[in-house]
Design a protein around this motif. Structure first.
Motif, mmCIF file in Angstrom:
data_model
loop_
_atom_site.group_PDB
_atom_site.id
_atom_site.type_symbol
_atom_site.label_atom_id
_atom_site.label_comp_id
_atom_site.label_asym_id
_atom_site.label_seq_id
_atom_site.Cartn_x
_atom_site.Cartn_y
_atom_site.Cartn_z
ATOM 1 N N ARG A 4 0.836 -1.200 0.000
ATOM 2 C CA ARG A 4 0.000 0.000 0.000
ATOM 3 C C ARG A 4 0.869 1.247 0.000
ATOM 4 O O ARG A 4 2.074 1.185 0.278
ATOM 5 C CB ARG A 4 -0.977 0.000 1.172
ATOM 6 C CG ARG A 4 -0.356 -0.052 2.559
ATOM 7 C CD ARG A 4 -1.432 0.032 3.640
ATOM 8 N NE ARG A 4 -2.336 -1.104 3.608
ATOM 9 C CZ ARG A 4 -2.480 -1.981 4.608
ATOM 10 N NH1 ARG A 4 -1.767 -1.844 5.724
ATOM 11 N NH2 ARG A 4 -3.311 -2.984 4.513
ATOM 12 N N THR A 5 0.247 2.383 -0.264
ATOM 13 C CA THR A 5 0.957 3.652 -0.286
ATOM 14 C C THR A 5 1.114 4.193 1.131
ATOM 15 O O THR A 5 0.452 3.738 2.077
ATOM 16 C CB THR A 5 0.208 4.688 -1.126
ATOM 17 O OG1 THR A 5 -1.026 5.018 -0.458
ATOM 18 C CG2 THR A 5 -0.080 4.172 -2.527
ATOM 19 N N GLU A 8 -2.199 5.563 2.324
ATOM 20 C CA GLU A 8 -3.114 4.487 2.723
ATOM 21 C C GLU A 8 -2.756 3.959 4.107
ATOM 22 O O GLU A 8 -3.636 3.683 4.933
ATOM 23 C CB GLU A 8 -3.081 3.365 1.690
ATOM 24 C CG GLU A 8 -3.763 3.711 0.372
ATOM 25 C CD GLU A 8 -3.519 2.675 -0.714
ATOM 26 O OE1 GLU A 8 -4.288 2.657 -1.687
ATOM 27 O OE2 GLU A 8 -2.549 1.885 -0.580
ATOM 28 N N ALA A 275 4.955 1.402 0.302
ATOM 29 C CA ALA A 275 5.849 1.862 -0.763
ATOM 30 C C ALA A 275 6.611 3.104 -0.319
ATOM 31 O O ALA A 275 6.328 4.233 -0.736
ATOM 32 C CB ALA A 275 5.045 2.145 -2.034
ATOM 33 N N ARG A 340 8.757 4.151 -4.979
ATOM 34 C CA ARG A 340 8.834 4.274 -3.512
ATOM 35 C C ARG A 340 8.903 5.744 -3.116
ATOM 36 O O ARG A 340 9.667 6.505 -3.721
ATOM 37 C CB ARG A 340 10.071 3.562 -2.962
ATOM 38 C CG ARG A 340 10.052 2.065 -3.138
ATOM 39 C CD ARG A 340 11.259 1.464 -2.442
ATOM 40 N NE ARG A 340 11.386 0.037 -2.694
ATOM 41 C CZ ARG A 340 12.354 -0.729 -2.189
ATOM 42 N NH1 ARG A 340 13.277 -0.173 -1.413
ATOM 43 N NH2 ARG A 340 12.396 -2.007 -2.470
ATOM 44 N N ARG A 341 8.136 6.085 -2.127
ATOM 45 C CA ARG A 341 8.215 7.445 -1.588
ATOM 46 C C ARG A 341 9.419 7.512 -0.647
ATOM 47 O O ARG A 341 9.485 6.791 0.350
ATOM 48 C CB ARG A 341 6.922 7.792 -0.847
ATOM 49 C CG ARG A 341 6.825 9.239 -0.402
ATOM 50 C CD ARG A 341 5.401 9.524 0.017
ATOM 51 N NE ARG A 341 5.274 10.769 0.758
ATOM 52 C CZ ARG A 341 4.127 11.203 1.279
ATOM 53 N NH1 ARG A 341 3.017 10.482 1.115
ATOM 54 N NH2 ARG A 341 4.074 12.330 1.944
ATOM 55 N N GLU A 378 6.779 9.085 -4.949
ATOM 56 C CA GLU A 378 7.147 7.769 -5.468
ATOM 57 C C GLU A 378 7.319 7.752 -6.984
ATOM 58 O O GLU A 378 7.922 6.824 -7.533
ATOM 59 C CB GLU A 378 6.119 6.723 -5.040
ATOM 60 C CG GLU A 378 4.711 6.977 -5.500
ATOM 61 C CD GLU A 378 3.745 5.972 -4.889
ATOM 62 O OE1 GLU A 378 3.084 5.269 -5.672
ATOM 63 O OE2 GLU A 378 3.647 5.899 -3.655
#
Length: 394
Positions: A4-5, A8, A275, A340-341, A378
């Motif tokens: 998930r982000t 999220e 992520a 990816r952040r 990301e």
């Protein structure tokens, strides 16, 4: 493992913690209330000032007796701060008075001492004063029954001073969130013990406890468990019994000895890969009715995860100001991994912000010189020098 982000995961953590956001009130002595969130309005029980008193060292007089300047009046007494039962002031006379001393009946103004000359038992006044000058009237600061400090105020020194001035000894404040910290891993040992091959010192316990305390919550315990599930369950049970929230570090990834995930996932725990870098593996659970936030074990991952997922909630619950964010130009080109952040460690300068280390989650010493996290989306793979980026204050 679910993917998930960051946003999220923030939503998931917020939902987990929402029930513990508003803590009940507790009464504490005023001397212990600094930095606490006031639970109820506080009403002034008395007028402040309580009685008419002098704003200056000088002479209390009838203003009408100063018709001709200079005016010379006999001195009929002295009133010091703390004196009680002052006799009325006769017409065409003066009484020497100190700052804070009660005005005698009949006096309606105070002439500062620097506007006078004393000769024996007489005072000559060289400047006209009108009724009310340098007189503090009852309730002119706050009247009895008026709100003195509003509920949900974070109590600072100035608030405590006002509360003490009206004689308040205790106040109702929101109970601080009680947080227990558990680190996990066979490789961790306490500082001060000799390191053997394969071992490292446990920095996460201290770092998380300090982070919790710095953001307005109370640390009730800092424990450690090996990678044995039975031992972890014992430590977790004790922590949950004493806390509103349990923080764990380590044991949440996809390896063979992930004790936190192995223990909590069968009990309904939600473990996902977020992520982001650092801090990918994350877990949220409810154990014996107590929320458990499980962070990865690498030191930088742990600290960054705390900053992103928990710090905003703790500060809001404690009534502290939100973390500062801003846009600053980068001093050098920055590259990032797509998908990816990134939360890179950065240092602010007069020219903007510069990255201070690589993205590795083990580079805890490199965080010493960092004062911000550089938030890279990301979908971003490169930021040229001079372009603005979002930074989060550490």
């Amino acid at each position: 493992m679910t993917r998930r982000t960051v946003d999220e995961q923030i939503s998931k953590v917020t939902a987990l913690l929402q029930p513990i956001g508003a803590q009940p009130a507790e009464r504490v002595p005023l001397r212990e209330a600094l930095g606490r969130l006031l639970a109820t309005d506080v009403v002034a029980p008395i007028d402040l000032p309580l009685f008419r008193n002098s704003q200056m060292d000088g002479f209390a007089v009838h203003a009408v007796d100063l018709g001709a300047i200079p005016a010379t009046l006999p001195i009929v007494g002295t009133i010091a701060a703390g004196d009680t039962g002052a006799t009325p002031l006769p017409p065409r006379s003066a009484v020497r008075i100190m700052t804070g001393a009660p005005l005698p009946d009949g006096a309606d103004c105070v002439v500062p001492v620097e506007d006078t000359a004393v000769d024996g038992e007489k005072v000559t006044i060289h400047r006209r004063r009108t009724a009310g000058e340098f007189v503090r009237e009852p309730g002119s600061d706050v009247a009895a029954g008026a709100n003195l400090v509003d509920a949900n105020t974070l109590l600072r020194v100035r608030h405590l001073a006002a509360l003490a001035a009206v004689g308040i000894q205790t106040v109702d404040v929101r109970r601080r969130l009680r947080v227990a910290v558990i680190t996990t891993g066979n490789e961790l040992i306490p500082a001060g013990e000799p390191l053997r091959p394969g071992q490292i010192y446990d920095s996460n316990g201290l770092a998380l406890a300090a982070s919790v305390a710095a953001n307005g919550a109370e640390v009730v315990s800092v424990g450690h468990s090996s990678d044995d599930p039975a031992e972890f369950l014992v430590v977790l049970t004790a922590a949950a019994a004493a806390a509103d929230l349990v923080l764990t570090s380590g044991g949440v990834s996809m390896g063979d000895f992930e004790v936190v995930k192995e223990t909590l996932q069968p009990r309904g725990g939600d473990f996902a890969h977020v992520a982001m870098q650092p801090g990918g593996p994350q877990g949220i659970s409810n154990f014996d009715g107590v929320p458990v936030l499980s962070l990865p074990g690498n030191p930088v991952s742990t600290l960054v995860s705390f900053e992103i997922f928990l710090r905003p909630f703790l500060r809001a619950a404690a009534g502290l100001a939100a973390r500062k964010t801003c846009e600053l130009p980068t001093q050098r080109r920055i590259t990032s991994i797509p998908g990816r952040r990134q939360f890179l460690r950065g240092r602010t300068t007069d020219l903007g912000v510069e990255q201070v280390s690589g993205p590795g989650s083990h580079l805890v010493a490199a965080m010493v010189t960092a004062d911000v996290l550089i938030d890279i989306g990301e979908d971003t793979v490169e930021i040229p020098a001079g372009e603005c980026v979002r930074v989060l204050q550490l």
